[in-house]
Write a protein that holds these residues in place. Sequence first.
Motif, PDB file in Angstrom:
ATOM      1  N   THR A  57      -7.438   0.119 -12.784  1.00 20.74           N
ATOM      2  CA  THR A  57      -7.428  -0.921 -11.748  1.00 20.74           C
ATOM      3  C   THR A  57      -8.313  -2.123 -12.095  1.00 20.74           C
ATOM      4  O   THR A  57      -7.867  -3.270 -11.955  1.00 20.74           O
ATOM      5  N   PRO A  58      -9.570  -1.924 -12.568  1.00 19.73           N
ATOM      6  CA  PRO A  58     -10.380  -3.108 -12.919  1.00 19.73           C
ATOM      7  C   PRO A  58      -9.748  -3.950 -14.020  1.00 19.73           C
ATOM      8  O   PRO A  58      -9.922  -5.176 -14.047  1.00 19.73           O
ATOM      9  N   LEU A  78      -6.785  -7.503  -3.762  1.00 19.71           N
ATOM     10  CA  LEU A  78      -6.713  -8.930  -3.450  1.00 19.71           C
ATOM     11  C   LEU A  78      -6.262  -9.143  -2.006  1.00 19.71           C
ATOM     12  O   LEU A  78      -6.757 -10.035  -1.308  1.00 19.71           O
ATOM     13  N   GLN A  79      -5.303  -8.325  -1.549  1.00 22.07           N
ATOM     14  CA  GLN A  79      -4.834  -8.441  -0.165  1.00 22.07           C
ATOM     15  C   GLN A  79      -5.957  -8.100   0.821  1.00 22.07           C
ATOM     16  O   GLN A  79      -6.133  -8.783   1.834  1.00 22.07           O
ATOM     17  N   ILE A  80      -6.703  -7.036   0.509  1.00 21.47           N
ATOM     18  CA  ILE A  80      -7.797  -6.635   1.396  1.00 21.47           C
ATOM     19  C   ILE A  80      -8.899  -7.689   1.392  1.00 21.47           C
ATOM     20  O   ILE A  80      -9.506  -7.977   2.424  1.00 21.47           O
ATOM     21  N   LEU A 107      -1.089  -1.583  -8.678  1.00 16.22           N
ATOM     22  CA  LEU A 107      -0.903  -1.904  -7.263  1.00 16.22           C
ATOM     23  C   LEU A 107      -2.215  -1.851  -6.488  1.00 16.22           C
ATOM     24  O   LEU A 107      -2.412  -2.609  -5.535  1.00 16.22           O
ATOM     25  N   VAL A 108      -3.131  -0.981  -6.890  1.00 18.06           N
ATOM     26  CA  VAL A 108      -4.442  -0.956  -6.233  1.00 18.06           C
ATOM     27  C   VAL A 108      -5.166  -2.276  -6.479  1.00 18.06           C
ATOM     28  O   VAL A 108      -5.868  -2.788  -5.600  1.00 18.06           O
ATOM     29  N   ALA A 109      -4.984  -2.852  -7.675  1.00 17.23           N
ATOM     30  CA  ALA A 109      -5.569  -4.167  -7.959  1.00 17.23           C
ATOM     31  C   ALA A 109      -4.953  -5.235  -7.054  1.00 17.23           C
ATOM     32  O   ALA A 109      -5.658  -6.107  -6.519  1.00 17.23           O
ATOM     33  N   GLY A 147       0.807  -1.213   0.000  1.00 15.57           N
ATOM     34  CA  GLY A 147       0.000   0.000   0.000  1.00 15.57           C
ATOM     35  C   GLY A 147       0.840   1.264   0.000  1.00 15.57           C
ATOM     36  O   GLY A 147       0.466   2.261  -0.624  1.00 15.57           O
ATOM     37  N   SER A 148       1.962   1.244   0.699  1.00 13.27           N
ATOM     38  CA  SER A 148       2.826   2.430   0.745  1.00 13.27           C
ATOM     39  C   SER A 148       3.466   2.699  -0.609  1.00 13.27           C
ATOM     40  O   SER A 148       3.572   3.851  -1.046  1.00 13.27           O
ATOM     41  N   ILE A 149       3.897   1.631  -1.281  1.00 12.08           N
ATOM     42  CA  ILE A 149       4.439   1.806  -2.636  1.00 12.08           C
ATOM     43  C   ILE A 149       3.342   2.330  -3.560  1.00 12.08           C
ATOM     44  O   ILE A 149       3.567   3.228  -4.386  1.00 12.08           O
TER      45      ILE A 149
END
Length: 306
Positions: free
Chosen positions: A107-108, A174-176, A168-170, A81-83
């Motif tokens: 992102t989608p 997945l992490q969230i 990275l938001v994508a 998230g920081s990157i």
Amino acid sequence: MPQHQRPFLALALRLAATLALATLYMMVKLLHQRGVALPEIMFWRQALTLPLLGGWLAARGRLFSLYTRRLKTHALRTITGSIGMVCLFGAQVLLPLPVATVLGFTTPLFAVLLTAIVYKSPPGRLRWMAVALGFGGVLIITAPGDGASIAGGISPLGLAAGLCSGFLVAVISLQIRDLTSTETPIAVVFYFALFGTLLLTPTMLWYMTPHSPALWTEIIAMGVVGALAQVLLTAALRYGSAASVLVMDYATLIWTTIYGWTIFDQLPPAHTWAGAPLIVAAGMMIALREHRRVKEGRIKAAREAA
């Protein structure tokens, strides 16, 4: 419909979140222009969330919702998230706000590709068409300009940051998705802010500088707006599914265009207006397909339960 599902409230909250996010992006760009370094902006964006969110939970007697056994997973999400935040805020600083916003709509497209790789779920024909359409829009926006730059003077580094942010938001999504299977949404936001603050604290030795009272007011306001955006995004997902509320995200382009025009005297070049509709259309195609898939799954489950 489940009792907690309130689709119109969810849409209203998501729309308010887009305005808060656009305001955050505007304030980040404004603070950078006024001499605040990007690492310091990121630090205060995270650090100010902690007392705001912690105080809100304490006032409601819900500090127990921060309980977790997955600190390592939160820490890993914080690194990604920081990157992603560096890329996101970097794109806002280097590009006209609407251009950076449009690149965020990729992102989608990246999510479809990542889902196919991670979950071994091949996209259908409609999703492949949407991905091709969306990246066609990206190619139009990044069409070569004068050799020294791209798209008529837009920073190549800014474009790279915007696309990296979309990717990275994508990944973060997945992490969230994994974290929220065991954690509350508030805990995910809180630990991102906590670990993000710890990660950025050493950089303040080099980047933190004295500020006037007026500038401190703007920095604090930026932190409050950022925390508000996170709460609104979380609340929208409480009352409606992601597939149903994501369509409101495209309103961010309206707000950032207004901010870019009125505050920074910047309008995106013609390339953006040619490529943006393709990216937006691609994202809406994916959102519509996801909405239909979720609806079909509910109908199937209801029939099986009958």
